[in-house]
Design a protein around this motif. Structure first.
Motif, mmCIF file in Angstrom:
data_model
loop_
_atom_site.group_PDB
_atom_site.id
_atom_site.type_symbol
_atom_site.label_atom_id
_atom_site.label_comp_id
_atom_site.label_asym_id
_atom_site.label_seq_id
_atom_site.Cartn_x
_atom_site.Cartn_y
_atom_site.Cartn_z
ATOM 1 N N VAL A 159 0.840 -1.204 0.000
ATOM 2 C CA VAL A 159 0.000 0.000 0.000
ATOM 3 C C VAL A 159 0.872 1.251 0.000
ATOM 4 O O VAL A 159 0.613 2.213 -0.730
ATOM 5 C CB VAL A 159 -0.959 -0.011 1.203
ATOM 6 N N ARG A 160 1.921 1.244 0.836
ATOM 7 C CA ARG A 160 2.838 2.390 0.856
ATOM 8 C C ARG A 160 3.534 2.540 -0.492
ATOM 9 O O ARG A 160 3.730 3.651 -0.991
ATOM 10 C CB ARG A 160 3.874 2.227 1.969
ATOM 11 N N GLY A 161 3.910 1.414 -1.090
ATOM 12 C CA GLY A 161 4.621 1.459 -2.365
ATOM 13 C C GLY A 161 3.793 2.073 -3.476
ATOM 14 O O GLY A 161 4.269 2.946 -4.209
ATOM 15 N N VAL A 162 2.536 1.646 -3.603
ATOM 16 C CA VAL A 162 1.696 2.187 -4.669
ATOM 17 C C VAL A 162 1.346 3.642 -4.391
ATOM 18 O O VAL A 162 1.230 4.458 -5.317
ATOM 19 C CB VAL A 162 0.416 1.332 -4.852
ATOM 20 N N GLY A 163 1.206 3.992 -3.105
ATOM 21 C CA GLY A 163 0.898 5.379 -2.767
ATOM 22 C C GLY A 163 2.041 6.320 -3.075
ATOM 23 O O GLY A 163 1.827 7.453 -3.510
ATOM 24 N N ALA A 164 3.260 5.845 -2.877
ATOM 25 C CA ALA A 164 4.426 6.705 -3.077
ATOM 26 C C ALA A 164 4.953 6.669 -4.509
ATOM 27 O O ALA A 164 5.466 7.669 -5.011
ATOM 28 C CB ALA A 164 5.542 6.301 -2.115
ATOM 29 N N GLY A 165 4.824 5.516 -5.171
ATOM 30 C CA GLY A 165 5.461 5.384 -6.484
ATOM 31 C C GLY A 165 4.602 4.812 -7.578
ATOM 32 O O GLY A 165 5.128 4.401 -8.620
ATOM 33 N N GLY A 166 3.282 4.754 -7.380
ATOM 34 C CA GLY A 166 2.405 4.251 -8.425
ATOM 35 C C GLY A 166 2.643 2.777 -8.701
ATOM 36 O O GLY A 166 3.022 2.003 -7.812
ATOM 37 N N LEU A 167 2.439 2.371 -9.951
ATOM 38 C CA LEU A 167 2.585 0.960 -10.314
ATOM 39 C C LEU A 167 4.023 0.482 -10.126
ATOM 40 O O LEU A 167 4.257 -0.644 -9.663
ATOM 41 C CB LEU A 167 2.146 0.748 -11.767
ATOM 42 N N ALA A 168 4.986 1.326 -10.485
ATOM 43 C CA ALA A 168 6.390 0.947 -10.305
ATOM 44 C C ALA A 168 6.711 0.781 -8.828
ATOM 45 O O ALA A 168 7.409 -0.162 -8.428
ATOM 46 C CB ALA A 168 7.303 1.996 -10.937
ATOM 47 N N GLY A 169 6.187 1.683 -7.989
ATOM 48 C CA GLY A 169 6.404 1.575 -6.552
ATOM 49 C C GLY A 169 5.763 0.331 -5.973
ATOM 50 O O GLY A 169 6.303 -0.296 -5.051
ATOM 51 N N LEU A 170 4.612 -0.051 -6.514
ATOM 52 C CA LEU A 170 3.932 -1.265 -6.073
ATOM 53 C C LEU A 170 4.792 -2.498 -6.337
ATOM 54 O O LEU A 170 4.960 -3.360 -5.459
ATOM 55 C CB LEU A 170 2.592 -1.383 -6.801
ATOM 56 N N LEU A 171 5.374 -2.579 -7.534
ATOM 57 C CA LEU A 171 6.206 -3.738 -7.860
ATOM 58 C C LEU A 171 7.520 -3.724 -7.089
ATOM 59 O O LEU A 171 8.036 -4.787 -6.714
ATOM 60 C CB LEU A 171 6.472 -3.781 -9.368
ATOM 61 N N ARG A 172 8.069 -2.543 -6.839
ATOM 62 C CA ARG A 172 9.299 -2.480 -6.029
ATOM 63 C C ARG A 172 9.031 -2.990 -4.621
ATOM 64 O O ARG A 172 9.859 -3.699 -4.031
ATOM 65 C CB ARG A 172 9.828 -1.047 -5.986
ATOM 66 N N ALA A 173 7.864 -2.630 -4.081
ATOM 67 C CA ALA A 173 7.520 -3.091 -2.734
ATOM 68 C C ALA A 173 7.350 -4.607 -2.711
ATOM 69 O O ALA A 173 7.771 -5.276 -1.755
ATOM 70 C CB ALA A 173 6.233 -2.409 -2.267
ATOM 71 N N LEU A 174 6.748 -5.167 -3.758
ATOM 72 C CA LEU A 174 6.600 -6.622 -3.840
ATOM 73 C C LEU A 174 7.970 -7.292 -3.915
ATOM 74 O O LEU A 174 8.219 -8.316 -3.253
ATOM 75 C CB LEU A 174 5.765 -6.985 -5.070
ATOM 76 N N HIS A 175 8.859 -6.713 -4.700
ATOM 77 C CA HIS A 175 10.208 -7.266 -4.850
ATOM 78 C C HIS A 175 10.972 -7.209 -3.526
ATOM 79 O O HIS A 175 11.647 -8.173 -3.133
ATOM 80 C CB HIS A 175 10.961 -6.480 -5.923
ATOM 81 N N THR A 176 10.842 -6.095 -2.824
ATOM 82 C CA THR A 176 11.532 -5.936 -1.540
ATOM 83 C C THR A 176 10.980 -6.902 -0.498
ATOM 84 O O THR A 176 11.732 -7.476 0.301
ATOM 85 C CB THR A 176 11.392 -4.492 -1.038
ATOM 86 N N SER A 177 9.666 -7.119 -0.510
ATOM 87 C CA SER A 177 9.017 -7.943 0.512
ATOM 88 C C SER A 177 9.312 -9.423 0.338
ATOM 89 O O SER A 177 9.607 -10.127 1.311
ATOM 90 C CB SER A 177 7.501 -7.718 0.489
ATOM 91 N N VAL A 178 9.222 -9.925 -0.917
ATOM 92 C CA VAL A 178 9.347 -11.378 -1.114
ATOM 93 C C VAL A 178 10.332 -11.746 -2.217
ATOM 94 O O VAL A 178 10.397 -12.903 -2.634
ATOM 95 C CB VAL A 178 7.968 -12.000 -1.425
ATOM 96 N N GLY A 179 11.088 -10.757 -2.724
ATOM 97 C CA GLY A 179 12.081 -11.043 -3.750
ATOM 98 C C GLY A 179 11.497 -11.383 -5.106
ATOM 99 O O GLY A 179 12.132 -12.096 -5.898
ATOM 100 N N ALA A 180 10.297 -10.889 -5.402
ATOM 101 C CA ALA A 180 9.613 -11.257 -6.641
ATOM 102 C C ALA A 180 9.998 -10.345 -7.800
ATOM 103 O O ALA A 180 10.112 -9.127 -7.635
ATOM 104 C CB ALA A 180 8.103 -11.199 -6.436
ATOM 105 N N ASP A 181 10.198 -10.955 -8.978
ATOM 106 C CA ASP A 181 10.238 -10.205 -10.229
ATOM 107 C C ASP A 181 8.804 -10.155 -10.750
ATOM 108 O O ASP A 181 8.082 -11.161 -10.699
ATOM 109 C CB ASP A 181 11.131 -10.890 -11.258
ATOM 110 N N ALA A 182 8.378 -9.007 -11.265
ATOM 111 C CA ALA A 182 6.974 -8.881 -11.659
ATOM 112 C C ALA A 182 6.810 -7.858 -12.772
ATOM 113 O O ALA A 182 7.671 -6.997 -12.988
ATOM 114 C CB ALA A 182 6.117 -8.484 -10.452
#
Length: 368
Positions: free
Chosen positions: A18-41
């Motif tokens: 939620v913080r990722g998408v709020g701060a960086g949009g779609l790119a921020g959302l995927l960065r947060a997913l990558h940081t949380s669980v190491g996912a490429d997306a």
């Protein structure tokens, strides 16, 4: 205890997304997913256009993702906006983290809706400016400064590209068109009536831009076509450039440039102060009234006579009448209008009057 740990991890990951998408949009959302669980997306729209990716330059099989085909090691979820399928998110991540992809898809849908609303606001501002310029409601100086605020250097030569397409009649196709507008666009681009309009610099990239523009339209429907104006500088010349591009569309599907300028059509397009169409109706009103009262076809006869370049054989064949009937009708036209159809000035005048009425695609009507 393991379930409790997972719940804590899920809460932390959700907050991060939620913080990722709020701060960086779609790119921020995927960065947060990558940081949380190491996912490429990757997130794509329904047309296969990449909206965001982590890593940014990762090579994804977009056709595979777009088709929704299951693939080992890749978790894919649909994204919806307003109940319509808008795209997909695909991720490579640990099996115990696949549940997060559903949340990413939901957050992506919310963000896409917000982005579309923001684009609409920006385009409404740009459309208002274009309409003000086309209707001569701004001085050249004001138009130039407002164009510069939108990233257009009106003092340098520019071209206007106008595109048209018959879109697929579905809400999904309309959403696809709107989603395409989310991609960063270095040019002024608006939807003006039935046309999509671009203002681009006059340089060596113009033809490539026109071809790309055409491909975008072709993906949305049938009969895609693009008209390209001649290069001109100055905000005031945007009107003439727009006219040229629109008339070039008449050549059919594909990319077209304007031919010889038709001054009569140009006057019709650019005149706002003089009510040309209404005056044209008044000029032809005697013929229209006579046709209505007697059932004759004097307006059609005059049109055929001029469009067939006064060739008697061609006119009689077109109207399916005898040459004596044509001669009688032409005499009646001259009598009612008080003109001589041998006069080039009169021919030009009434040709223009008929063309003015064609412009609005409606029959001659009485003008009070």
């Amino acid at each position: 205890m393991a379930d409790d740990d997972r719940a804590v991890d899920d809460i932390a990951a959700t907050r991060a997304l939620v913080r990722g998408v709020g701060a960086g949009g779609l790119a921020g959302l995927l960065r947060a997913l990558h940081t949380s669980v190491g996912a490429d997306a990757v997130i794509i729209d329904v047309t296969g256009n990449t909206l965001a990716s982590i890593p940014p330059r990762e090579m994804w099989d977009l056709e595979l993702i777009r088709s929704g085909t299951k693939h080992h090691g890749l978790t894919v979820r649909d994204i919806f906006v307003g109940g319509e399928h808008a795209g997909r998110v695909a991720a490579r991540l640990p099996a115990d983290a696949e549940r997060l992809v559903e949340l990413v898809a939901e957050l992506a849908g919310v963000e896409l809706r917000r982005m579309l609303e923001a684009v609409e606001v920006r385009r409404e501002i740009a459309l208002g400016l274009i309409e003000d310029i086309l209707q001569r409601r701004l001085s050249d100086g004001d138009a130039t400064s407002r164009l510069e605020a939108l990233g257009v250097d009106a003092r340098s030569p520019h071209r206007v590209l106008v595109g048209s397409v018959q879109p697929t009649e579905s809400r999904g196709a309309q959403l696809a068109l709107r989603l395409r507008q989310l991609a960063p666009d270095p040019f002024l681009r608006v939807r003006h009536g039935e046309f999509e309009l671009l203002v681009v610099p006059d340089d060596s990239m113009t033809e490539r831009i026109a071809a790309m523009f055409l491909r975008q339209l072709q993906a949305l429907g049938t009969g895609a076509r693009v008209g390209v104006s001649r290069p001109r500088g100055g905000a005031g010349n945007l009107r003439a450039s727009y006219y040229e591009a629109v008339t070039a569309l008449e050549s059919g599907a594909g990319v077209h440039h304007p031919g010889r300028v038709n001054l009569g059509d140009l006057l019709l397009f650019t005149s706002n102060e003089v009510p040309i169409v209404e005056i044209a109706g008044q000029v032809l009103q005697p013929l229209a009234e006579y046709d209505a009262a007697t059932g004759s076809e004097l307006v059609a006869t005059l049109r055929g006579y001029l469009e067939e370049d006064r060739d008697i054989v061609a006119v009689t064949a077109r109207l399916h009448i005898h040459r004596n009937t044509l001669r009688n009708r032409l005499q009646k036209i001259e009598e009612l209008l008080g003109i001589d159809l041998k006069s080039s000035r009169e021919i030009a005048n009434f040709w223009f009057a008929l063309r003015a009425l064609d412009e609005i695609r409606q029959p001659v009507r009485r003008v009070s």
